[in-house]
Write a protein that holds these residues in place. Structure first.
Motif, PDB file in Angstrom:
ATOM      1  N   PRO A 310       0.825  -1.324  -0.048  1.00 50.12           N
ATOM      2  CA  PRO A 310      -0.210   0.239  -0.110  1.00 50.12           C
ATOM      3  C   PRO A 310       0.766   1.236   0.255  1.00 50.12           C
ATOM      4  O   PRO A 310       1.325   1.643   0.378  1.00 50.12           O
ATOM      5  N   MET A 311       0.569   2.185  -1.157  1.00 49.75           N
ATOM      6  CA  MET A 311       1.370   3.386  -1.003  1.00 49.75           C
ATOM      7  C   MET A 311       0.504   4.688  -1.301  1.00 49.75           C
ATOM      8  O   MET A 311       0.759   5.957  -1.169  1.00 49.75           O
ATOM      9  N   ALA A 312      -0.941   4.631  -0.630  1.00 49.93           N
ATOM     10  CA  ALA A 312      -2.090   5.660  -0.685  1.00 49.93           C
ATOM     11  C   ALA A 312      -2.097   5.865   1.185  1.00 49.93           C
ATOM     12  O   ALA A 312      -2.529   5.531   1.941  1.00 49.93           O
ATOM     13  N   LEU A 313      -1.156   7.689   1.027  1.00 47.75           N
ATOM     14  CA  LEU A 313      -1.467   8.081   2.190  1.00 47.75           C
ATOM     15  C   LEU A 313      -2.727   8.908   2.670  1.00 47.75           C
ATOM     16  O   LEU A 313      -3.808   9.174   1.832  1.00 47.75           O
ATOM     17  N   GLU A 314      -3.790   8.389   3.803  1.00 50.03           N
ATOM     18  CA  GLU A 314      -4.907   8.840   4.605  1.00 50.03           C
ATOM     19  C   GLU A 314      -4.378   9.377   5.681  1.00 50.03           C
ATOM     20  O   GLU A 314      -3.910   8.670   7.016  1.00 50.03           O
ATOM     21  N   LYS A 584      -4.442   9.184 -10.549  1.00 54.96           N
ATOM     22  CA  LYS A 584      -4.795   8.920  -9.582  1.00 54.96           C
ATOM     23  C   LYS A 584      -6.194   8.547 -10.048  1.00 54.96           C
ATOM     24  O   LYS A 584      -6.697   8.332 -11.426  1.00 54.96           O
ATOM     25  N   PRO A 585      -6.958   7.569  -9.211  1.00 54.01           N
ATOM     26  CA  PRO A 585      -6.395   7.188  -7.977  1.00 54.01           C
ATOM     27  C   PRO A 585      -5.269   5.822  -7.546  1.00 54.01           C
ATOM     28  O   PRO A 585      -5.088   5.619  -6.530  1.00 54.01           O
ATOM     29  N   TYR A 586      -4.779   5.109  -8.583  1.00 56.61           N
ATOM     30  CA  TYR A 586      -4.538   4.061  -8.338  1.00 56.61           C
ATOM     31  C   TYR A 586      -2.814   4.515  -7.856  1.00 56.61           C
ATOM     32  O   TYR A 586      -2.449   4.567  -7.123  1.00 56.61           O
ATOM     33  N   CYS A 587      -2.946   5.702  -8.782  1.00 59.31           N
ATOM     34  CA  CYS A 587      -1.439   6.156  -8.392  1.00 59.31           C
ATOM     35  C   CYS A 587      -1.618   6.888  -7.308  1.00 59.31           C
ATOM     36  O   CYS A 587      -2.723   7.969  -7.135  1.00 59.31           O
ATOM     37  N   SER A 588      -1.042   7.529  -6.295  1.00 59.60           N
ATOM     38  CA  SER A 588      -1.004   8.092  -5.365  1.00 59.60           C
ATOM     39  C   SER A 588      -0.287   9.112  -4.822  1.00 59.60           C
ATOM     40  O   SER A 588      -0.474  10.005  -3.919  1.00 59.60           O
ATOM     41  N   MET A 589       0.929   8.948  -5.443  1.00 62.69           N
ATOM     42  CA  MET A 589       2.413  10.481  -4.728  1.00 62.69           C
ATOM     43  C   MET A 589       2.976  10.930  -6.526  1.00 62.69           C
ATOM     44  O   MET A 589       3.579   9.417  -7.143  1.00 62.69           O
ATOM     45  N   ALA A 590       3.566  11.560  -6.630  1.00 63.48           N
ATOM     46  CA  ALA A 590       4.210  12.496  -7.054  1.00 63.48           C
ATOM     47  C   ALA A 590       5.609  13.114  -6.642  1.00 63.48           C
ATOM     48  O   ALA A 590       5.096  14.045  -6.081  1.00 63.48           O
ATOM     49  N   ILE A 591       6.378  12.492  -6.201  1.00 60.85           N
ATOM     50  CA  ILE A 591       7.389  13.324  -5.616  1.00 60.85           C
ATOM     51  C   ILE A 591       8.568  12.900  -6.247  1.00 60.85           C
ATOM     52  O   ILE A 591       9.654  12.238  -6.733  1.00 60.85           O
ATOM     53  N   ASN A 592       9.332  14.701  -7.000  1.00 59.11           N
ATOM     54  CA  ASN A 592      10.755  14.263  -7.923  1.00 59.11           C
ATOM     55  C   ASN A 592      11.522  14.173  -7.138  1.00 59.11           C
ATOM     56  O   ASN A 592      11.443  14.388  -5.746  1.00 59.11           O
ATOM     57  N   TRP A 593      12.656  14.271  -7.778  1.00 58.85           N
ATOM     58  CA  TRP A 593      14.226  13.974  -7.509  1.00 58.85           C
ATOM     59  C   TRP A 593      14.953  14.898  -7.976  1.00 58.85           C
ATOM     60  O   TRP A 593      14.999  15.134  -9.260  1.00 58.85           O
ATOM     61  N   CYS A 594      14.648  16.437  -7.320  1.00 61.22           N
ATOM     62  CA  CYS A 594      15.039  16.558  -5.628  1.00 61.22           C
ATOM     63  C   CYS A 594      15.031  18.097  -5.236  1.00 61.22           C
ATOM     64  O   CYS A 594      14.958  18.370  -6.757  1.00 61.22           O
ATOM     65  N   PHE A 595      14.566  18.501  -4.193  1.00 62.39           N
ATOM     66  CA  PHE A 595      14.218  19.812  -4.536  1.00 62.39           C
ATOM     67  C   PHE A 595      15.122  20.892  -4.082  1.00 62.39           C
ATOM     68  O   PHE A 595      15.379  21.795  -5.305  1.00 62.39           O
ATOM     69  N   ASN A 596      16.464  20.517  -3.178  1.00 64.74           N
ATOM     70  CA  ASN A 596      17.099  21.577  -3.018  1.00 64.74           C
ATOM     71  C   ASN A 596      18.697  20.520  -3.179  1.00 64.74           C
ATOM     72  O   ASN A 596      19.086  19.565  -3.921  1.00 64.74           O
TER      73      ASN A 596
END
Lengths: 731, 731
Positions: A310-314, A584-596
């Motif tokens: 599971p990777m959906a944050l509730e 979405k909703p199967y995909c639950s996150m988009a987090i790029n590499w990298c911020f800083n």
């Protein structure tokens, strides 16, 4: 600084043998790092100014000795004197004269030493730092594989080899009453219907005591929720309990307020004199990782394996589509990065509509101000333990250190409502690391988290089954563009994806001598600055000159190279963030590499150049992460005359509100020429609902420009408008 | 039974209120189950004789009260009287008169109560069994989802709904000296080079004591390895340590000896009188789950997820190809199954060249004699915790019980060298269960195993990522045969696969009245016997009459139905076991579903009918699991005249020895007509090496028979010969 705390006047020097005094002592800045102190004393420029980090190599192999004279303090009578440090990097001992008072391996466990009967004013207290940890298994990050030392320091594709040592967290003397608060601990449960919080607090005193212990909980609006004065009958442990009805919950950014309560406790002697006090902000929230929608669907085929993880944050019972970025150390030397470094970066992250930062496992854990800012900004934190890309040891010694450090980390961070996910570390279950579900280090971290913070999810590593890391290029070695890659991917979460870009031309001119500046070449300063050869798998990165040239031809100046490279990063990231949202909703996150980034790299996947200079991609990502926007799904970036350009129109919408329907108009702009292509009326969008619309098509005309634009305008909602750039190729 | 142990004379009755004495008490057999006691008293036949298990339903809802008078024992003076039970099923309390002495939820944690000052001779000791656990969430296995009660009892596709209650493990009174051994615990490490074992032992005494404590370790050949006499100075904990140089290791069947050492300890008072003693067999071995060969290979595609989980079992540094079967409860009532039931079954399993049994999580944990037999036979055990196919509760109460039960299970089983793998339970990470990596129950089991038995692998559930469960049919609903299914599968391990077959005609005649026997019909006795409708996903199973008819036409007698059904099971399982072996080394395990059964089912996937009657498939599996054999890979089972029959020849060979090369000759037999098709000379096979050979081809001729055979003969090694049956279809 509170009145009962005293800074020490530190000096530092090195020696090959800790029993022999260093030949030379120089002034030390605490918190900091021995490297910086020595460089300052020698008059060296910052390593990132001259780029010569090789001159620091010898510092890894010696012992560093900090020393400070203990001051003569007023009012010591009847009080106790403590040496307190938030963290010392990495293996060290503390001594007074010949007496070793304390020894530790690990930079994240705080230190408290009662000096009262041990040290006299004028005596010297010394902190001896051992040579950096080294597994002995090779060069580079593998050196970190039997320690809980951030692996990034040993060299990474965006980080020079520079391994900090020294006192890196606040360190001071503190006068305390004999009876003082040793630990304040709280835990709470939010009931299923979110209408009630049950809060337990427990306080450990330094000794059995009589007197009065008071606590109070004050709500976000200043109202007192509950409190108690407890007469101590000679106990050293005190418990409290309260119920908060209809609590104001802490919500991630974009989903509600970041309500914080304040828990204050104080200890008084039997004459009413206050002996000690503490105060903590508390945000009440729940956190769960639940199955992604659709992830339970089973194929009829046998043999069948398990379902994905599971990777959906509730949070507070509501599924949050995670938009965020990977946070790396904001400085090569974590000791010098504090609130002043964090704040502008975190405010930039918040301005992008991000709701989560993944604190990547290659780096050191942040200082308290990092988490306080995240609490206030509603930026959720996914915190990796500081393990990355190694096969970490199985030895009892390593596991003991890991258990100690993990315990310290969880205890320090758990009170922050923003800390939503624990994770064992980065890419540990992939071939380049070689750890597995059977690795004791991960099993141990699971145990520590279950014991200390059972209601916060624990991931053994990232990626887990079903989630994805990569890619990191606009156009990969097979010629596939990020558009195609992500439109064909189906992952439960995209937790690392990146597109590199060069730093600004201005920054590059500061970093690279004019003679080497253009055209960039491998083997020299550009390589030292990680423009070339930074990434072992693709020697060309992160400058990506062939990619720039593929689309736009050979750039004729550094300005052109930067402009095209930064355009690719911006457009590529828009494509990926918006595609992840479409999935979405199967995909639950988009987090790029990298911020800083921790130093000024010539080229890097970061959205922000060191220390806090936004690349154009930041603005692009901010566009793509707006709660509501018109979006276009286009298969590729470059087009030729006569080809049929297609764009699938979408309305992307994240919770928590419904929005009215409206009309989207699509325009194409070639140079100054803008033409209307298609109008689409979409009905109201429910909370968190995306809507797919029509596909616009047109035949690409001949043009003179190198780029053209697709513009989406939403009638009466210009804040939902979007723009996309495409490349026009003559050949 | 040792001299200091005394059986009690138990009676049992039921009541709706435990404070009210049962109206009727009947004689109870301990260990056993209340259902069996009551049935005996009522003169009912065994439930499996009349098939009427519905008449037991009311027994689930009442309280059962066991009672026995405490005897007047000689020589009690100065000794202490203990009530000892290995296990009471499921929630219960023990009382004497009005005094509740002990209460527990959980059938796997043993009970010890010191009665000395509490109970007088002639007083009655009572064990009150509560109604069966029920989550209240529905009917069937879900009732077990908030307890550590084997879910199979609530009804399964091979098990009637019959939920045992009562005292199910050895239970007795025991006289002990005031100072006695409370716990004997040992732990060992086998050093990397296998040349040294370091053994730690620790003994907890009932009270601080003076006197002498002796221990000795005796080797497999009777030689004393080490020992010590320790003068007790008033301590209650005693530790011992010894090194075993060049240890004789415990090996799984087929890889070496099952060497067992014996640890004996004894406690003497200061006059030399023996107070207590214990003795335990110890086998030294290592166990690891390592990555399957080839499983680290990464695709270049991004985004990329983690690598599959490791499923290659490495014992004493050697990779073992696991050949085995799923072990289920050998009786609906675990209380009556003991060594007499285990021994013939386990010997049959050993005769199949199996080296591992997976003790499936739907069933109760075996009694000590099960593991002692496995230790002796070299049958490794993969032990599931008793969780299966449910979303188990997250409540603190359930987690407390689970932690208690898991601790008891690990402590009891850890001393057995055969216990090689811990597993959280069956199919928990699949949709029909609904648990995930975040489930606290699994995280807790991981923690318990890490704390108590860190060097034995822990699987969260089965299947894990990369491993496969199913299929369970010779020919599935899409017409795919098991040959095709497994030849196209690529799993790291096949840990559940099955082909069903009817019981023998003789057994069926015993179970099913002549009037109902043939042809079998759903809705009546056949269904009650689970010949039909047992499997919700396919109402027809496990009798599979349409499949039999597909290949052989409509059977004309029960004998024909049984013969064809059993042939399909035998040939199908040969095909799967041998295919799994051909997929070595990526594939590391072949474990069929299932070995035995808890009652006589009309049709089932088991290799053995209850209680211990081999189906023809057992012989077939024995053939396919020989360490070395000639093997044929054939795409399908049924052939028509004129088709081109193909068979790929293989030599399959498992460790640990090399074997010489030889000549394989392939023959085809149609009725009495046998013809030579192909000869193949293969070179020597190294330790564990398979070899692929040529593909033989021939055009299937017209024939009158329904089957034909492919026979492989190895010159001079008839023990490596193999035979395969195929179906000839006229249509």
């Amino acid at each position: 600084m509170p009145q009962n705390r005293y800074n020490l006047d530190w000096k530092v020097g090195y020696t090959s043998d800790p029993s022999i005094r260093p030949e030379k002592m120089v002034s030390a800045s605490v918190p900091g790092a021995v490297q910086l102190d020595w460089a300052r004393a020698e008059g060296w420029p910052h390593f990132w100014q001259d780029g010569d980090f090789g001159r620091y190599a010898w510092m890894e192999k010696v012992y560093w000795v900090y020393e400070a004279a203990l001051p003569r303090l007023e009012g010591l009578e009847g009080e106790r004197l403590f040496f307190v440090s938030g963290g010392i990097d990495y293996r060290f001992l503390v001594r007074v004269g010949e007496r070793t008072l304390f020894a530790q391996e690990g930079m994240f466990s705080p230190v408290e030493i009662d000096l009262t009967e041990i040290a006299q004013p004028g005596e010297k207290i010394e902190v001896v730092i051992f040579p950096i940890p080294d597994s002995g298994l090779g060069e580079g990050r593998v050196e970190a594989s039997s320690s809980v030392k951030p692996a990034v320091s040993y060299g990474w594709d965006f980080h020079p080899r520079l391994v900090p040592s020294g006192i890196w967290r606040l360190t001071y003397l503190e006068l305390r009453k004999p009876t003082h608060i040793r630990e304040l601990y709280f835990d709470y449960v939010v009931e299923e219907d979110l209408a009630l919080v049950k809060l337990d607090l427990s306080i450990e005193l330094s000794q059995a005591s009589v007197g009065v212990f008071e606590w109070s909980l004050v709500g976000p609006d200043g109202e007192v929720v509950d409190g108690e004065a407890i007469n101590l009958q000679g106990q050293s442990l005190v418990d409290g309990f309260c119920e908060v009805h209809e609590p104001e919950l802490w919500w991630p950014r974009g989903y509600g307020e970041q309500s914080l309560y304040r828990l204050s406790v104080s200890l008084h002697d039997d004459e009413g004199l206050m002996l000690d006090s503490r105060s903590e902000a508390i945000g009440f929230r729940t956190s769960k990782l639940v199955m992604n929608e659709g992830a339970w669907d089973e194929t009829p085929e046998m043999p069948k394996t398990r379902s994905v993880a599971p990777m959906a944050l509730e949070v507070n019972g509501r599924r949050i589509f995670v938009k965020g970025s990977n946070w790396v150390a904001p400085d090569v030397f974590p000791g010098v990065a504090g609130e002043d470094a964090y704040r502008p970066l975190l405010e930039k992250a918040a301005s992008c509509h991000f709701n989560l930062l993944r604190c990547w496992g290659g780096a050191a854990i942040g200082k308290p101000s990092f988490f306080e800012l995240c609490d206030r900004l509603g930026l959720m934190v996914w915190q990796d333990f500081p393990l990355a890309c190694n096969k970490y040891a199985e030895s009892p010694e390593f596991l003991d250190t890991l258990g100690q450090e993990a315990t310290a980390i969880v205890k320090q961070l758990k009170p922050h409502p923003s800390v939503m996910i624990w994770c064992g570390g980065n890419e540990l279950y992939n071939s380049w690391s070689g750890m597995t579900d059977q690795s004791k280090a991960i099993r141990l971290l699971n145990k520590v988290c279950l014991e200390l913070d059972p209601d916060t999810p624990f991931l053994p590593t990232s990626p887990i089954m079903g989630a994805g890391h990569g890619g990191y290029l606009f156009r990969d070695s097979r010629g596939k563009e990020c558009y195609e890659v992500f439109q064909n991917a189906r992952n439960s979460a995209y937790v690392e994806f990146g597109i590199p870009a060069p730093a600004s031309a201005e920054k590059l001119r500061n970093l690279i001598p004019e003679s080497d500046l253009f055209p960039p070449k491998p083997g020299g300063v550009w390589e030292l600055r990680h423009g070339f050869r930074a990434w072992e798998m693709d020697k060309e990165s992160w400058l990506c000159m062939p990619t720039v040239e593929h689309y736009f031809g050979r750039p004729e100046s550094i300005e052109e190279l930067v402009e095209w490279g930064q355009l690719l990063q911006a457009e590529g990231l828009k494509g990926i963030y918006e595609e992840a949202r479409r999935q979405k909703p199967y995909c639950s996150m988009a987090i790029n590499w990298c911020f800083n980034e921790p130093w000024p790299a010539a080229a890097n996947n970061s959205l922000v150049s060191w220390p806090c200079e936004a690349k154009p991609a930041l603005r692009a990502v901010r566009q793509s992460c707006r709660p509501t926007l018109a979006s276009a799904r286009v298969k590729r970036f470059s087009w030729k005359a006569g080809e049929l350009f297609e764009a699938e129109l979408w309305m992307l919408h994240d919770g928590p509100n419904a929005v009215k329907g409206d009309r989207v108009e699509a325009y194409l702009r070639f140079g100054d020429d803008e033409s209307f292509v298609l109008g689409w009326y979409f009905d109201a969008l429910e909370d968190g609902e995306n809507r797919v619309g029509p596909v616009l098509r047109f035949v690409v005309p001949e043009m003179h420009e190198q780029t053209f634009k697709l513009i989406l305008r939403v009638e009466g909602r210009p804040d939902w408008n979007s723009e996309y750039d495409f490349c026009y190729r003559q050949d």
